[in-house]
Design a protein around this motif. Structure first.
Motif, PDB file in Angstrom:
ATOM      1  N   VAL A   1       0.864  -1.186   0.000  1.00 35.08           N
ATOM      2  CA  VAL A   1       0.000   0.000   0.000  1.00 35.08           C
ATOM      3  C   VAL A   1       0.897   1.231   0.000  1.00 35.08           C
ATOM      4  O   VAL A   1       1.683   1.416   0.931  1.00 35.08           O
ATOM      5  CB  VAL A   1      -0.904   0.012   1.249  1.00 35.08           C
ATOM      6  N   PRO A   2       0.800   2.087  -1.033  1.00 30.65           N
ATOM      7  CA  PRO A   2       1.708   3.241  -1.102  1.00 30.65           C
ATOM      8  C   PRO A   2       1.510   4.222   0.054  1.00 30.65           C
ATOM      9  O   PRO A   2       0.401   4.342   0.597  1.00 30.65           O
ATOM     10  CB  PRO A   2       1.332   3.910  -2.430  1.00 30.65           C
ATOM     11  N   ALA A   3       2.569   4.914   0.391  1.00 27.53           N
ATOM     12  CA  ALA A   3       2.506   5.963   1.415  1.00 27.53           C
ATOM     13  C   ALA A   3       1.365   6.924   1.113  1.00 27.53           C
ATOM     14  O   ALA A   3       1.054   7.194  -0.054  1.00 27.53           O
ATOM     15  CB  ALA A   3       3.831   6.729   1.436  1.00 27.53           C
ATOM     16  N   ASN A   4       0.715   7.403   2.170  1.00 29.46           N
ATOM     17  CA  ASN A   4      -0.340   8.423   2.098  1.00 29.46           C
ATOM     18  C   ASN A   4      -1.654   7.923   1.508  1.00 29.46           C
ATOM     19  O   ASN A   4      -2.551   8.729   1.245  1.00 29.46           O
ATOM     20  CB  ASN A   4       0.147   9.663   1.338  1.00 29.46           C
ATOM     21  N   THR A   5      -1.796   6.615   1.310  1.00 30.87           N
ATOM     22  CA  THR A   5      -3.075   6.054   0.857  1.00 30.87           C
ATOM     23  C   THR A   5      -4.017   5.945   2.060  1.00 30.87           C
ATOM     24  O   THR A   5      -3.637   5.398   3.104  1.00 30.87           O
ATOM     25  CB  THR A   5      -2.854   4.627   0.282  1.00 30.87           C
ATOM     26  N   ARG A   6      -5.248   6.454   1.890  1.00 36.27           N
ATOM     27  CA  ARG A   6      -6.237   6.305   2.962  1.00 36.27           C
ATOM     28  C   ARG A   6      -6.659   4.837   3.031  1.00 36.27           C
ATOM     29  O   ARG A   6      -7.023   4.248   2.009  1.00 36.27           O
ATOM     30  CB  ARG A   6      -7.451   7.191   2.702  1.00 36.27           C
ATOM     31  N   HIS A   7      -6.619   4.244   4.200  1.00 36.74           N
ATOM     32  CA  HIS A   7      -6.942   2.821   4.334  1.00 36.74           C
ATOM     33  C   HIS A   7      -7.263   2.474   5.776  1.00 36.74           C
ATOM     34  O   HIS A   7      -7.047   3.285   6.684  1.00 36.74           O
ATOM     35  CB  HIS A   7      -5.772   1.962   3.842  1.00 36.74           C
ATOM     36  N   TRP A   8      -7.782   1.250   5.978  1.00 37.24           N
ATOM     37  CA  TRP A   8      -7.880   0.685   7.314  1.00 37.24           C
ATOM     38  C   TRP A   8      -7.694  -0.822   7.198  1.00 37.24           C
ATOM     39  O   TRP A   8      -7.706  -1.374   6.096  1.00 37.24           O
ATOM     40  CB  TRP A   8      -9.185   1.066   8.018  1.00 37.24           C
ATOM     41  N   PHE A   9      -7.455  -1.471   8.357  1.00 38.96           N
ATOM     42  CA  PHE A   9      -7.165  -2.901   8.365  1.00 38.96           C
ATOM     43  C   PHE A   9      -8.016  -3.578   9.432  1.00 38.96           C
ATOM     44  O   PHE A   9      -8.094  -3.105  10.562  1.00 38.96           O
ATOM     45  CB  PHE A   9      -5.677  -3.150   8.667  1.00 38.96           C
ATOM     46  N   ASP A  10      -8.640  -4.689   9.040  1.00 41.91           N
ATOM     47  CA  ASP A  10      -9.463  -5.446   9.994  1.00 41.91           C
ATOM     48  C   ASP A  10      -8.969  -6.884  10.053  1.00 41.91           C
ATOM     49  O   ASP A  10      -8.968  -7.595   9.043  1.00 41.91           O
ATOM     50  CB  ASP A  10     -10.937  -5.418   9.556  1.00 41.91           C
ATOM     51  N   MET A  11      -8.536  -7.309  11.246  1.00 40.34           N
ATOM     52  CA  MET A  11      -8.067  -8.686  11.442  1.00 40.34           C
ATOM     53  C   MET A  11      -9.215  -9.605  11.856  1.00 40.34           C
ATOM     54  O   MET A  11      -9.008 -10.806  12.020  1.00 40.34           O
ATOM     55  CB  MET A  11      -6.947  -8.707  12.489  1.00 40.34           C
ATOM     56  N   GLY A  12     -10.404  -9.026  12.046  1.00 33.51           N
ATOM     57  CA  GLY A  12     -11.566  -9.826  12.426  1.00 33.51           C
ATOM     58  C   GLY A  12     -11.620 -10.068  13.934  1.00 33.51           C
ATOM     59  O   GLY A  12     -10.659  -9.809  14.658  1.00 33.51           O
ATOM     60  N   PRO A  13     -12.763 -10.554  14.425  1.00 34.15           N
ATOM     61  CA  PRO A  13     -12.949 -10.739  15.865  1.00 34.15           C
ATOM     62  C   PRO A  13     -12.131 -11.894  16.438  1.00 34.15           C
ATOM     63  O   PRO A  13     -11.906 -11.955  17.643  1.00 34.15           O
ATOM     64  CB  PRO A  13     -14.453 -11.006  15.989  1.00 34.15           C
ATOM     65  N   HIS A  14     -11.712 -12.815  15.573  1.00 32.85           N
ATOM     66  CA  HIS A  14     -10.911 -13.968  16.011  1.00 32.85           C
ATOM     67  C   HIS A  14      -9.641 -14.031  15.157  1.00 32.85           C
ATOM     68  O   HIS A  14      -9.522 -14.875  14.276  1.00 32.85           O
ATOM     69  CB  HIS A  14     -11.716 -15.261  15.888  1.00 32.85           C
ATOM     70  N   PRO A  15      -8.721 -13.102  15.383  1.00 37.71           N
ATOM     71  CA  PRO A  15      -7.585 -12.949  14.470  1.00 37.71           C
ATOM     72  C   PRO A  15      -6.686 -14.181  14.414  1.00 37.71           C
ATOM     73  O   PRO A  15      -6.385 -14.779  15.445  1.00 37.71           O
ATOM     74  CB  PRO A  15      -6.817 -11.757  15.057  1.00 37.71           C
ATOM     75  N   LEU A  16      -6.308 -14.533  13.211  1.00 32.62           N
ATOM     76  CA  LEU A  16      -5.339 -15.605  13.008  1.00 32.62           C
ATOM     77  C   LEU A  16      -4.499 -15.220  11.797  1.00 32.62           C
ATOM     78  O   LEU A  16      -4.976 -15.288  10.658  1.00 32.62           O
ATOM     79  CB  LEU A  16      -6.036 -16.943  12.749  1.00 32.62           C
ATOM     80  N   PHE A  17      -3.327 -14.721  12.060  1.00 27.39           N
ATOM     81  CA  PHE A  17      -2.432 -14.457  10.939  1.00 27.39           C
ATOM     82  C   PHE A  17      -0.983 -14.342  11.402  1.00 27.39           C
ATOM     83  O   PHE A  17      -0.705 -14.013  12.547  1.00 27.39           O
ATOM     84  CB  PHE A  17      -2.831 -13.197  10.152  1.00 27.39           C
ATOM     85  N   THR A  18      -0.099 -14.666  10.476  1.00 31.21           N
ATOM     86  CA  THR A  18       1.320 -14.385  10.613  1.00 31.21           C
ATOM     87  C   THR A  18       1.694 -13.601   9.368  1.00 31.21           C
ATOM     88  O   THR A  18       1.384 -14.027   8.254  1.00 31.21           O
ATOM     89  CB  THR A  18       2.151 -15.678  10.679  1.00 31.21           C
ATOM     90  N   ALA A  19       2.306 -12.442   9.567  1.00 24.92           N
ATOM     91  CA  ALA A  19       2.651 -11.599   8.427  1.00 24.92           C
ATOM     92  C   ALA A  19       4.060 -11.040   8.588  1.00 24.92           C
ATOM     93  O   ALA A  19       4.484 -10.689   9.692  1.00 24.92           O
ATOM     94  CB  ALA A  19       1.662 -10.448   8.280  1.00 24.92           C
ATOM     95  N   ILE A  20       4.774 -10.999   7.463  1.00 26.63           N
ATOM     96  CA  ILE A  20       6.065 -10.321   7.424  1.00 26.63           C
ATOM     97  C   ILE A  20       5.797  -8.853   7.101  1.00 26.63           C
ATOM     98  O   ILE A  20       5.032  -8.549   6.180  1.00 26.63           O
ATOM     99  CB  ILE A  20       6.979 -10.940   6.344  1.00 26.63           C
ATOM    100  N   ARG A  21       6.383  -7.972   7.876  1.00 27.08           N
ATOM    101  CA  ARG A  21       6.260  -6.532   7.616  1.00 27.08           C
ATOM    102  C   ARG A  21       7.600  -6.024   7.102  1.00 27.08           C
ATOM    103  O   ARG A  21       8.645  -6.461   7.575  1.00 27.08           O
ATOM    104  CB  ARG A  21       5.889  -5.793   8.911  1.00 27.08           C
TER     105      ARG A  21
END
Ligand code: FE2
Length: 186
Positions: free
Chosen positions: A135-155
């Motif tokens: 997601v490019p810098a300055n892009t309006r956005h939001w993130f939802d992991m859900g009520p029961h989050p399950l993820f592994t992510a590389i940042r």
């Protein structure tokens, strides 16, 4: 399954269209300047793999990505459905915001939904294992992991210290279907 759902920004309950075709997702996101790629692990990854194993498994693609984008730093975040602070963590980026640098996430397991507010549309990208989203810098956005989050992510960062949310104050996110609480047509 990785899915892209497009909405008009003033019609949150009625999607324009949706697709789970990875090539089409990449094309549609490229049109708005957002990067999307599907990666495979270079070596098999054990379910209990640690951060070093995860970074090693994707070393080739990560090196290419870092060289292309000028990124210097990587880390791994992992969240489980029984995390005691899951609701607080979910709320953290659940309203519309921007960052002064790119938000780059590669999903190693699990899933999460990004909502990208670009022009008069909202692009909801449900990312799953193997998906890279840039997601490019300055892009309006939001993130939802859900009520029961399950993820592994590389940042991936240029400067992790500078990666903070600048909230727009717009309530738009509250009108759109939350991830994990919506019906996604097959
Ligand atoms: Fe963000």
């Amino acid at each position: 399954m990785s899915t892209l759902i497009r909405y008009r920004d003033d019609t949150p309950q009625l999607p324009i269209d949706q697709t789970d075709d990875g090539v089409l997702i990449a094309q549609r996101l490229a049109e708005i300047g957002v990067g999307f790629e599907r990666w495979q692990a270079n070596v098999p990854l054990a379910p209990d793999a640690g951060q070093e194993d995860i970074l090693a498994a994707y070393a080739i693609d990560l090196a290419r990505l870092k060289a292309q984008g000028g990124y210097t730093t990587t880390d791994v975040v992992r969240l489980r459905p029984d995390h005691p602070d899951r609701e607080v963590l979910r709320q953290k980026f659940l309203d519309e915001h921007t960052h002064s640098e790119d938000e780059v996430r590669f999903f190693v397991e699990g899933s999460g939904a990004f909502y990208l507010h670009i022009g008069t549309q909202v692009h909801q990208v449900i990312c799953e294992r193997g998906d890279l989203l840039k997601v490019p810098a300055n892009t309006r956005h939001w993130f939802d992991m859900g009520p029961h989050p399950l993820f592994t992510a590389i940042r991936v960062f240029i400067d992790p210290a500078g990666w903070v949310g600048h909230f727009t104050g717009e309530p738009i996110a509250r009108d759109f279907p939350r991830y994990g609480e919506q019906h996604v047509a097959a």
